[in-house]
Every structure is written in C-alpha cells, then in structure tokens.
Motif scaffolding. Sequence first.
Motif, PDB file in Angstrom:
ATOM      1  N   ALA A  76      18.194 -10.912 -42.615  1.00 16.14           N
ATOM      2  CA  ALA A  76      19.038 -11.837 -41.855  1.00 16.14           C
ATOM      3  C   ALA A  76      19.027 -11.511 -40.363  1.00 16.14           C
ATOM      4  O   ALA A  76      19.414 -12.345 -39.546  1.00 16.14           O
ATOM      5  CB  ALA A  76      20.468 -11.808 -42.387  1.00 16.14           C
ATOM      6  N   THR A  77      18.597 -10.286 -40.009  1.00 20.02           N
ATOM      7  CA  THR A  77      18.529  -9.898 -38.598  1.00 20.02           C
ATOM      8  C   THR A  77      17.145 -10.142 -38.000  1.00 20.02           C
ATOM      9  O   THR A  77      16.872  -9.693 -36.885  1.00 20.02           O
ATOM     10  CB  THR A  77      18.918  -8.416 -38.394  1.00 20.02           C
ATOM     11  N   ALA A  78      16.293 -10.857 -38.710  1.00 22.94           N
ATOM     12  CA  ALA A  78      14.961 -11.171 -38.163  1.00 22.94           C
ATOM     13  C   ALA A  78      15.146 -11.900 -36.835  1.00 22.94           C
ATOM     14  O   ALA A  78      15.797 -12.949 -36.776  1.00 22.94           O
ATOM     15  CB  ALA A  78      14.177 -12.028 -39.140  1.00 22.94           C
ATOM     16  N   PRO A  79      14.625 -11.351 -35.758  1.00 18.82           N
ATOM     17  CA  PRO A  79      14.860 -11.952 -34.445  1.00 18.82           C
ATOM     18  C   PRO A  79      14.467 -13.418 -34.344  1.00 18.82           C
ATOM     19  O   PRO A  79      15.106 -14.180 -33.630  1.00 18.82           O
ATOM     20  CB  PRO A  79      14.016 -11.086 -33.513  1.00 18.82           C
ATOM     21  N   GLY A  80      13.445 -13.820 -35.074  1.00 13.79           N
ATOM     22  CA  GLY A  80      13.008 -15.207 -35.020  1.00 13.79           C
ATOM     23  C   GLY A  80      14.014 -16.192 -35.588  1.00 13.79           C
ATOM     24  O   GLY A  80      13.896 -17.406 -35.372  1.00 13.79           O
ATOM     25  N   ALA A  81      15.026 -15.687 -36.291  1.00 15.48           N
ATOM     26  CA  ALA A  81      16.086 -16.560 -36.805  1.00 15.48           C
ATOM     27  C   ALA A  81      17.061 -16.955 -35.703  1.00 15.48           C
ATOM     28  O   ALA A  81      17.904 -17.823 -35.907  1.00 15.48           O
ATOM     29  CB  ALA A  81      16.831 -15.863 -37.946  1.00 15.48           C
ATOM     30  N   GLY A  82      16.943 -16.319 -34.558  1.00 14.17           N
ATOM     31  CA  GLY A  82      17.803 -16.620 -33.409  1.00 14.17           C
ATOM     32  C   GLY A  82      16.953 -16.869 -32.175  1.00 14.17           C
ATOM     33  O   GLY A  82      15.766 -17.183 -32.260  1.00 14.17           O
ATOM     34  N   LEU A  83      17.542 -16.677 -31.007  1.00 11.56           N
ATOM     35  CA  LEU A  83      16.859 -16.997 -29.748  1.00 11.56           C
ATOM     36  C   LEU A  83      16.115 -15.838 -29.103  1.00 11.56           C
ATOM     37  O   LEU A  83      15.331 -16.055 -28.172  1.00 11.56           O
ATOM     38  CB  LEU A  83      17.869 -17.561 -28.741  1.00 11.56           C
ATOM     39  N   PHE A  84      16.329 -14.593 -29.562  1.00 14.27           N
ATOM     40  CA  PHE A  84      15.759 -13.439 -28.866  1.00 14.27           C
ATOM     41  C   PHE A  84      14.256 -13.578 -28.560  1.00 14.27           C
ATOM     42  O   PHE A  84      13.862 -13.463 -27.395  1.00 14.27           O
ATOM     43  CB  PHE A  84      16.036 -12.146 -29.632  1.00 14.27           C
ATOM     44  N   PRO A  85      13.383 -13.836 -29.532  1.00 14.32           N
ATOM     45  CA  PRO A  85      11.960 -13.909 -29.174  1.00 14.32           C
ATOM     46  C   PRO A  85      11.627 -15.103 -28.287  1.00 14.32           C
ATOM     47  O   PRO A  85      10.669 -15.062 -27.521  1.00 14.32           O
ATOM     48  CB  PRO A  85      11.245 -13.999 -30.520  1.00 14.32           C
ATOM     49  N   HIS A  86      12.447 -16.144 -28.359  1.00 16.17           N
ATOM     50  CA  HIS A  86      12.223 -17.309 -27.505  1.00 16.17           C
ATOM     51  C   HIS A  86      12.584 -16.997 -26.056  1.00 16.17           C
ATOM     52  O   HIS A  86      11.971 -17.533 -25.132  1.00 16.17           O
ATOM     53  CB  HIS A  86      13.031 -18.503 -28.018  1.00 16.17           C
ATOM     54  N   VAL A  87      13.573 -16.125 -25.865  1.00 13.15           N
ATOM     55  CA  VAL A  87      13.945 -15.707 -24.507  1.00 13.15           C
ATOM     56  C   VAL A  87      12.820 -14.874 -23.885  1.00 13.15           C
ATOM     57  O   VAL A  87      12.537 -14.981 -22.704  1.00 13.15           O
ATOM     58  CB  VAL A  87      15.285 -14.935 -24.514  1.00 13.15           C
ATOM     59  N   LEU A  88      12.146 -14.058 -24.700  1.00 15.34           N
ATOM     60  CA  LEU A  88      11.035 -13.256 -24.180  1.00 15.34           C
ATOM     61  C   LEU A  88       9.770 -14.087 -24.005  1.00 15.34           C
ATOM     62  O   LEU A  88       8.932 -13.786 -23.167  1.00 15.34           O
ATOM     63  CB  LEU A  88      10.745 -12.082 -25.112  1.00 15.34           C
ATOM     64  N   GLY A  89       9.634 -15.125 -24.821  1.00  8.17           N
ATOM     65  CA  GLY A  89       8.476 -16.006 -24.724  1.00  8.17           C
ATOM     66  C   GLY A  89       7.171 -15.261 -24.947  1.00  8.17           C
ATOM     67  O   GLY A  89       7.076 -14.367 -25.793  1.00  8.17           O
ATOM     68  N   GLU A  90       6.185 -15.600 -24.155  1.00  3.60           N
ATOM     69  CA  GLU A  90       4.846 -15.024 -24.305  1.00  3.60           C
ATOM     70  C   GLU A  90       4.762 -13.588 -23.803  1.00  3.60           C
ATOM     71  O   GLU A  90       3.737 -12.935 -23.947  1.00  3.60           O
ATOM     72  CB  GLU A  90       3.824 -15.916 -23.609  1.00  3.60           C
ATOM     73  N   ARG A  91       5.837 -13.078 -23.241  1.00  4.35           N
ATOM     74  CA  ARG A  91       5.860 -11.680 -22.796  1.00  4.35           C
ATOM     75  C   ARG A  91       6.087 -10.715 -23.964  1.00  4.35           C
ATOM     76  O   ARG A  91       5.868  -9.520 -23.836  1.00  4.35           O
ATOM     77  CB  ARG A  91       6.946 -11.477 -21.749  1.00  4.35           C
ATOM     78  N   LEU A  92       6.573 -11.229 -25.097  1.00  6.30           N
ATOM     79  CA  LEU A  92       6.797 -10.396 -26.276  1.00  6.30           C
ATOM     80  C   LEU A  92       5.444  -9.959 -26.831  1.00  6.30           C
ATOM     81  O   LEU A  92       4.598 -10.775 -27.166  1.00  6.30           O
ATOM     82  CB  LEU A  92       7.572 -11.178 -27.347  1.00  6.30           C
ATOM     83  N   GLY A 147      22.065  -1.152 -37.320  1.00  3.22           N
ATOM     84  CA  GLY A 147      20.800  -0.477 -37.125  1.00  3.22           C
ATOM     85  C   GLY A 147      20.242  -0.754 -35.744  1.00  3.22           C
ATOM     86  O   GLY A 147      20.957  -1.183 -34.836  1.00  3.22           O
ATOM     87  N   THR A 148      18.938  -0.493 -35.621  1.00  2.86           N
ATOM     88  CA  THR A 148      18.239  -0.751 -34.362  1.00  2.86           C
ATOM     89  C   THR A 148      16.887  -1.380 -34.654  1.00  2.86           C
ATOM     90  O   THR A 148      16.308  -1.199 -35.726  1.00  2.86           O
ATOM     91  CB  THR A 148      18.007   0.538 -33.544  1.00  2.86           C
ATOM     92  N   GLN A 149      16.416  -2.108 -33.678  1.00  6.89           N
ATOM     93  CA  GLN A 149      15.056  -2.654 -33.683  1.00  6.89           C
ATOM     94  C   GLN A 149      14.501  -2.422 -32.284  1.00  6.89           C
ATOM     95  O   GLN A 149      15.234  -2.534 -31.298  1.00  6.89           O
ATOM     96  CB  GLN A 149      15.047  -4.152 -34.002  1.00  6.89           C
ATOM     97  N   ARG A 150      13.208  -2.114 -32.209  1.00  3.81           N
ATOM     98  CA  ARG A 150      12.575  -1.907 -30.900  1.00  3.81           C
ATOM     99  C   ARG A 150      11.387  -2.853 -30.768  1.00  3.81           C
ATOM    100  O   ARG A 150      10.595  -3.008 -31.700  1.00  3.81           O
ATOM    101  CB  ARG A 150      12.136  -0.459 -30.741  1.00  3.81           C
ATOM    102  N   PHE A 151      11.279  -3.402 -29.552  1.00  4.04           N
ATOM    103  CA  PHE A 151      10.223  -4.369 -29.251  1.00  4.04           C
ATOM    104  C   PHE A 151       9.524  -3.973 -27.958  1.00  4.04           C
ATOM    105  O   PHE A 151      10.140  -3.414 -27.059  1.00  4.04           O
ATOM    106  CB  PHE A 151      10.821  -5.779 -29.079  1.00  4.04           C
ATOM    107  N   LEU A 152       8.253  -4.306 -27.889  1.00  6.54           N
ATOM    108  CA  LEU A 152       7.444  -4.072 -26.702  1.00  6.54           C
ATOM    109  C   LEU A 152       7.281  -5.402 -25.975  1.00  6.54           C
ATOM    110  O   LEU A 152       6.963  -6.431 -26.579  1.00  6.54           O
ATOM    111  CB  LEU A 152       6.079  -3.513 -27.090  1.00  6.54           C
ATOM    112  N   MET A 153       7.499  -5.356 -24.658  1.00  6.99           N
ATOM    113  CA  MET A 153       7.441  -6.565 -23.838  1.00  6.99           C
ATOM    114  C   MET A 153       6.595  -6.300 -22.606  1.00  6.99           C
ATOM    115  O   MET A 153       6.649  -5.226 -22.013  1.00  6.99           O
ATOM    116  CB  MET A 153       8.871  -6.935 -23.424  1.00  6.99           C
ATOM    117  N   ARG A 154       5.813  -7.271 -22.234  1.00  8.26           N
ATOM    118  CA  ARG A 154       5.024  -7.199 -20.995  1.00  8.26           C
ATOM    119  C   ARG A 154       5.992  -7.335 -19.821  1.00  8.26           C
ATOM    120  O   ARG A 154       6.878  -8.171 -19.830  1.00  8.26           O
ATOM    121  CB  ARG A 154       4.007  -8.336 -20.981  1.00  8.26           C
ATOM    122  N   LEU A 155       5.821  -6.491 -18.795  1.00  9.52           N
ATOM    123  CA  LEU A 155       6.690  -6.594 -17.603  1.00  9.52           C
ATOM    124  C   LEU A 155       6.322  -7.799 -16.770  1.00  9.52           C
ATOM    125  O   LEU A 155       5.287  -8.354 -16.846  1.00  9.52           O
ATOM    126  CB  LEU A 155       6.561  -5.328 -16.744  1.00  9.52           C
TER     127      LEU A 155
END
Length: 155
Positions: A76-92, A147-155
């Motif tokens: 249920a905490t899959a980021p794609g179920a909300g806006l988080f990955p959309h906020v990062l866009g193609e930088r994710l 818990g925690t989740q970690r993601f790598l993002m292009r600056l």
Amino acid sequence: MTEFDPSTHRLTATKRFDELRVGDEFPIPSRTVTDSQFSAFQAVSADNHPVHYDVEYCRRLGHPGPIAHGFQVLSATAPGAGLFPHVLGERLLGFLEQSSRFLAPVYLGDTIYPRLTIAELRPQRTTGVITLRTTVHNQHGLLVMEGTQRFLMRL
C-alpha cells in the motif's frame, strides 16, 4: 490551435532535488482491505498460511478474522500509488531499498491510510538520495506499519 505535446501531459508539476524539503508529505489514497485483495495477494505471493485466509483458524488464535500479509500492507506504500514519483518525474533513477516494521495486525475490512514523508535528502555529485519515512495507519488512528524507502534521483 496549439499543437499537443505529450511530454507536457503530467499529473503534477515536477520538482528538482533542491526544491524538495525534509517534511514534504505524499499521502497515498486510503483503501479498505477486501476479501478479493486478500485472495489476489495470496495468489501472487503463494503464501498459503491459514492466518491469511482461514477465519476459524484466526479465531482460535484470538483474532477476529484473517490478517493481511505484511507485504500486502507494505504494498500500500508503493510510491506509484500516490504523487511522489510524479513529482520527481524523469529525474527519478531508481528504488534503492526499503525496510518495514509491522506494529499491529491489519484485518479484513480495515481501512488503511498510507503516507510517505521525506525524512532525509542527501545530495551527491550528480545524484541525490531521498529517504522517505513510510507509515500506514488504520481507521482507528493506530500506526500499523512504519519504515523507510530510499530512492536515487538525478540532480
């Protein structure tokens, strides 16, 4: 008439790493855990332990009914179920790791409220690591998973 550009078709505005802030929240829509979700998760996970589907077994253990699998609650905490990955866009760039603690059972019929909150932003040379705190509360306001989740993002 303006020509349509598919690259501008976004769910939300994107942000650069330096525009993100510790404390930014990304709630995920609530959902009520249904019998069909239990069945679907059992099929996907191949977990056939009776605590997840046998009502009488659960009652003998003192539970009111079947308990959702921990990974089902985590999903249920899959980021794609909300806006988080959309906020990062193609930088994710990628999903690096996750950890979870399951604090209370989630039962059939419970409504869960997942939330992602930026807990740490660690810039590197060309990328940044975003640490999200993940929480799931039930309809009674009880924290059932964190818990925690970690993601790598292009600056």
